[in-house]
Enzyme design. Sequence first.
Site, PDB file in Angstrom:
ATOM      1  N   ASP A 173       0.859  -1.181   0.000  1.00 12.24           N
ATOM      2  CA  ASP A 173       0.000   0.000   0.000  1.00 12.24           C
ATOM      3  C   ASP A 173       0.898   1.236   0.000  1.00 12.24           C
ATOM      4  O   ASP A 173       1.973   1.226   0.609  1.00 12.24           O
ATOM      5  CB  ASP A 173      -0.918   0.003   1.229  1.00 12.24           C
ATOM      6  CG  ASP A 173      -2.090   0.965   1.089  1.00 12.24           C
ATOM      7  OD1 ASP A 173      -3.216   0.485   0.840  1.00 12.24           O
ATOM      8  OD2 ASP A 173      -1.885   2.186   1.212  1.00 12.24           O
ATOM      9  N   LYS A 199       0.093   3.914   7.294  1.00  9.21           N
ATOM     10  CA  LYS A 199      -0.696   2.688   7.476  1.00  9.21           C
ATOM     11  C   LYS A 199       0.208   1.459   7.490  1.00  9.21           C
ATOM     12  O   LYS A 199       0.045   0.572   8.341  1.00  9.21           O
ATOM     13  CB  LYS A 199      -1.735   2.563   6.363  1.00  9.21           C
ATOM     14  CG  LYS A 199      -2.609   1.324   6.462  1.00  9.21           C
ATOM     15  CD  LYS A 199      -3.431   1.089   5.212  1.00  9.21           C
ATOM     16  CE  LYS A 199      -4.515   2.124   5.041  1.00  9.21           C
ATOM     17  NZ  LYS A 199      -5.390   1.806   3.868  1.00  9.21           N
ATOM     18  N   THR A 247     -14.276  -4.705  -6.313  1.00  6.82           N
ATOM     19  CA  THR A 247     -15.528  -4.781  -7.065  1.00  6.82           C
ATOM     20  C   THR A 247     -15.393  -3.913  -8.299  1.00  6.82           C
ATOM     21  O   THR A 247     -15.179  -2.699  -8.200  1.00  6.82           O
ATOM     22  CB  THR A 247     -16.708  -4.307  -6.206  1.00  6.82           C
ATOM     23  OG1 THR A 247     -16.778  -5.119  -5.034  1.00  6.82           O
ATOM     24  CG2 THR A 247     -18.023  -4.425  -6.975  1.00  6.82           C
ATOM     25  N   PHE A 306     -17.197 -11.619  -0.864  1.00  7.88           N
ATOM     26  CA  PHE A 306     -18.562 -11.508  -0.346  1.00  7.88           C
ATOM     27  C   PHE A 306     -18.499 -11.402   1.175  1.00  7.88           C
ATOM     28  O   PHE A 306     -19.078 -12.212   1.898  1.00  7.88           O
ATOM     29  CB  PHE A 306     -19.397 -12.713  -0.784  1.00  7.88           C
ATOM     30  CG  PHE A 306     -19.555 -12.829  -2.274  1.00  7.88           C
ATOM     31  CD1 PHE A 306     -20.540 -12.122  -2.943  1.00  7.88           C
ATOM     32  CD2 PHE A 306     -18.702 -13.639  -3.016  1.00  7.88           C
ATOM     33  CE1 PHE A 306     -20.689 -12.227  -4.316  1.00  7.88           C
ATOM     34  CE2 PHE A 306     -18.837 -13.743  -4.394  1.00  7.88           C
ATOM     35  CZ  PHE A 306     -19.840 -13.036  -5.045  1.00  7.88           C
ATOM     36  N   GLU A 331     -18.968  -6.602   6.644  1.00 11.30           N
ATOM     37  CA  GLU A 331     -18.229  -5.894   7.683  1.00 11.30           C
ATOM     38  C   GLU A 331     -18.787  -6.300   9.042  1.00 11.30           C
ATOM     39  O   GLU A 331     -19.993  -6.367   9.248  1.00 11.30           O
ATOM     40  CB  GLU A 331     -18.334  -4.381   7.482  1.00 11.30           C
ATOM     41  CG  GLU A 331     -17.622  -3.920   6.217  1.00 11.30           C
ATOM     42  CD  GLU A 331     -17.596  -2.406   6.092  1.00 11.30           C
ATOM     43  OE1 GLU A 331     -17.298  -1.725   7.095  1.00 11.30           O
ATOM     44  OE2 GLU A 331     -17.874  -1.909   4.985  1.00 11.30           O
ATOM     45  N   ASN A 343     -25.284  -8.182  -4.340  1.00  9.11           N
ATOM     46  CA  ASN A 343     -25.498  -7.040  -3.450  1.00  9.11           C
ATOM     47  C   ASN A 343     -26.803  -6.315  -3.768  1.00  9.11           C
ATOM     48  O   ASN A 343     -27.498  -5.845  -2.865  1.00  9.11           O
ATOM     49  CB  ASN A 343     -24.312  -6.074  -3.533  1.00  9.11           C
ATOM     50  CG  ASN A 343     -23.148  -6.555  -2.686  1.00  9.11           C
ATOM     51  OD1 ASN A 343     -23.281  -7.465  -1.873  1.00  9.11           O
ATOM     52  ND2 ASN A 343     -21.994  -5.942  -2.876  1.00  9.11           N
ATOM     53  N   PHE A 375     -31.527 -10.471   6.075  1.00  9.98           N
ATOM     54  CA  PHE A 375     -31.784  -9.162   5.466  1.00  9.98           C
ATOM     55  C   PHE A 375     -33.272  -8.802   5.445  1.00  9.98           C
ATOM     56  O   PHE A 375     -33.695  -7.974   4.646  1.00  9.98           O
ATOM     57  CB  PHE A 375     -31.188  -9.077   4.050  1.00  9.98           C
ATOM     58  CG  PHE A 375     -29.686  -9.063   4.051  1.00  9.98           C
ATOM     59  CD1 PHE A 375     -28.998  -7.861   4.054  1.00  9.98           C
ATOM     60  CD2 PHE A 375     -28.961 -10.236   4.079  1.00  9.98           C
ATOM     61  CE1 PHE A 375     -27.612  -7.836   4.085  1.00  9.98           C
ATOM     62  CE2 PHE A 375     -27.572 -10.229   4.107  1.00  9.98           C
ATOM     63  CZ  PHE A 375     -26.903  -9.021   4.111  1.00  9.98           C
ATOM     64  N   CYS A 426     -20.578  -1.042   0.221  1.00 14.19           N
ATOM     65  CA  CYS A 426     -20.907  -1.893  -0.934  1.00 14.19           C
ATOM     66  C   CYS A 426     -22.270  -1.605  -1.550  1.00 14.19           C
ATOM     67  O   CYS A 426     -22.361  -1.294  -2.739  1.00 14.19           O
ATOM     68  CB  CYS A 426     -20.825  -3.365  -0.536  1.00 14.19           C
ATOM     69  SG  CYS A 426     -19.167  -3.921  -0.119  1.00 14.19           S
ATOM     70  N   LYS A 451     -23.007   1.854  -3.640  1.00 16.82           N
ATOM     71  CA  LYS A 451     -22.239   2.034  -4.881  1.00 16.82           C
ATOM     72  C   LYS A 451     -22.445   0.877  -5.857  1.00 16.82           C
ATOM     73  O   LYS A 451     -22.439   1.089  -7.082  1.00 16.82           O
ATOM     74  CB  LYS A 451     -20.756   2.240  -4.578  1.00 16.82           C
ATOM     75  CG  LYS A 451     -19.932   1.050  -4.226  1.00 16.82           C
ATOM     76  CD  LYS A 451     -18.482   1.446  -3.969  1.00 16.82           C
ATOM     77  CE  LYS A 451     -17.601   0.236  -3.666  1.00 16.82           C
ATOM     78  NZ  LYS A 451     -17.376  -0.616  -4.852  1.00 16.82           N
TER      79      LYS A 451
END
Length: 433
Positions: free
Chosen positions: A30, A35, A122, A152, A155, A211, A252, A263, A266
Amino acid sequence: MNICMIGAGYVGLVSAACFSEFGWKVTCVDKDADKIEQLRRGRVPIYEPRLEELLERNLRNGRIDFRTELGAAVGAADLVFLAVGTPMRRGDGHADLTFVFQAVEELAPHLNGFTVIATKSTVAVGTSREIERRLKAIRPDADFAVCSNPEFLREGSAIYDFTHPDRVLVGCDEPRARALMERLYKPLTLRNAPVIVVSRESAELAKYSANAFLAMKISFINEIADLCEAVGADVQEVATAIGADGRIGNKFLHPGPGYGGSCFPKDVAALIRTAREARQPLSLIEQVQTVNSERKIAMAGRIERAAGGSLAGKTVAVLGLAFKPDTDDVRDAPSLILIPMLQERGAVVRAYDPHARENAEPILAGTVWCGSALEAAEGADVTVVVTEWNEFRALDLKRLKARMRGDVLVDLRNVYLPEQARAAGFTYASIGR
């Protein structure tokens, strides 16, 4: 197997830690030097349960390291993952692939021997083939294959999702690459996790479609909740009844103030845009996006009505800022819409979240920040539950009520039983009950 993970954000870091736990050697790259330095010391810059302990263990065992330069890591890698950010592109709703193609250009000179490049980010349908085209233009001599391997992960439960997946999806049409990807996920297939191999376009579209479907379930149950209120039904009883149907499932189907996160917003927008450009508009998914946007806006009016029709001069305690529990992520969280609207109506907002304050504070000007739920409720006329953290479920409602000036409790997540809240002295309002 040597893996290079380009990107130490949420997806890259979780994936790198889990692959190292499988026994593979992982180098995570990165450009953010601060970080990388934190990660080298075992400090995780995001909140995700179990991630820090996983990282510390594999750092000690020498299976994972972190760098800012990708040359050596790519040169030694059998497999290079692209896990850079793909935020929503301003103006058209597509995923912004700038960082993806930038990473491709930077890694190309360092390819050494047969290497698989796999997208974890993604990305839009057709991105894998575009990566292949660009790499061939830069390194016509290189021996490589490009795969799609979408994640998939939820969080808050990403480690479990990675190590106990419903499926592993691989978009691949090159035999050597397929064999390498199957070897990569062998620790999961030994536990009967299915690896589904499809075309690259199918894998890319499946990520967006999954999603969008989950977002549709959330918007569906939110609309049913409003209907329940109008006809005297209980949305939780309705959700239990329909969720027991194996064709539907109970996940859900929890009403609330609308979906958010990194996710769903967007990915729904990108799928809508892709469909429109293909001249196959998805009117159902477009309506899901509209319902969700209007849902967040409507929550301020719901709170205002519960407070007697006006919030002017009143204090509102907001419990929860993250878009869901067990994360510090506030991207597109309902709280970011709700709090400014409460303030516009004249309310003073006192807010508390166990982990998301640092991310929310720069965005929510004028908010009074508190160190606990009880502190937030001090002198409040109204308390609102926005995120269903477990610690809010365990609150002593009588103590909460005693801290407040008023008696209104608006439960946007149906955390409490109505009779329990009313017994504690609250004028209680929830969703769909």
